[in-house]
Design a protein around this motif. Structure first.
Motif, PDB file in Angstrom:
ATOM      1  N   LYS A 251       0.857  -1.188   0.000  1.00 23.21           N
ATOM      2  CA  LYS A 251       0.000   0.000   0.000  1.00 23.21           C
ATOM      3  C   LYS A 251       0.887   1.230   0.000  1.00 23.21           C
TER       4      LYS A 251
ATOM      5  N   GLU B  86      -3.825   6.513   3.037  1.00 23.98           N
ATOM      6  CA  GLU B  86      -3.549   5.601   1.928  1.00 23.98           C
ATOM      7  C   GLU B  86      -3.868   6.302   0.612  1.00 23.98           C
TER       8      GLU B  86
ATOM      9  N   PRO C 126      -4.265   5.852  -3.522  1.00 28.76           N
ATOM     10  CA  PRO C 126      -4.433   4.836  -4.566  1.00 28.76           C
ATOM     11  C   PRO C 126      -3.210   4.812  -5.485  1.00 28.76           C
ATOM     12  N   SER C 127      -2.602   3.637  -5.624  1.00 26.86           N
ATOM     13  CA  SER C 127      -1.391   3.521  -6.433  1.00 26.86           C
ATOM     14  C   SER C 127      -1.148   2.062  -6.785  1.00 26.86           C
TER      15      SER C 127
END
Ligand code: MG
Length: 160
Positions: A18, A25, A27-28
């Motif tokens: 993550k 967090e 998004p990737s």
């Protein structure tokens, strides 16, 4: 009395991780590799706090060799460092950080990262600066292999 602190951190990107930055967090496709949650932003700010009071770095207090530190939430590290600052009789005035990464684009996440950081540090969002830039395709960061964060902070004693 006022003192400044400087902290820097770099983590490699890896699949199956993550991407945690500033305690949130993002998004990737890839995340950052590390013994803890690999939050390079919180690590750089933590080291800036310790640097401001001429203390050892976070590696000394949270050694990668210590199994107790595995997967640790970096907010815990940051709180520990903030306590060190308070124990020395200082209060945090502001922090400023620059994140350098080729991807993902971090601009939409600057505001939530500032809010998250301000909350952990107990200061106003207005006192937390975060900028994000790319490395213009140069070196390992430009190739998308790693992410770097540089952070500074200002602390002052309660009595002037
Ligand atoms: Mg680190």
């Amino acid at each position: 009395m006022m003192r400044i602190g400087l902290g820097e951190d770099l983590h490699r990107f890896a699949s199956g991780r993550k991407l945690i930055l500033g305690g949130i967090e993002i998004p990737s496709e890839k995340g950052l590799l590390g013994h803890s949650d690999a939050d390079a932003l919180l690590h750089a700010v933590s080291d800036a706090l310790l640097g401001a009071i001429s203390c050892d770095d976070i590696g000394a207090f949270f050694p990668p060799s210590d199994p107790a530190c595995a997967g640790i939430d970096s907010k815990e590290i940051l709180r520990f460092c903030l306590n060190k600052v308070k124990e020395k009789g200082y209060r945090l005035v502001n922090v400023d950080a620059v994140i350098t990464a080729e991807s993902p684009k971090l601009r939409p996440f600057i505001a939530p990262m500032r809010e998250s950081l301000a909350e952990v540090l107990g200061i106003e969002v207005d006192c937390v600066g975060i900028q994000a830039k790319t490395n213009e395709g140069c070196d390992a960061i430009g190739n998308g292999e790693a992410l770097r964060v540089c952070a500074v902070c200002l602390v002052e004693t309660e009595e002037k």
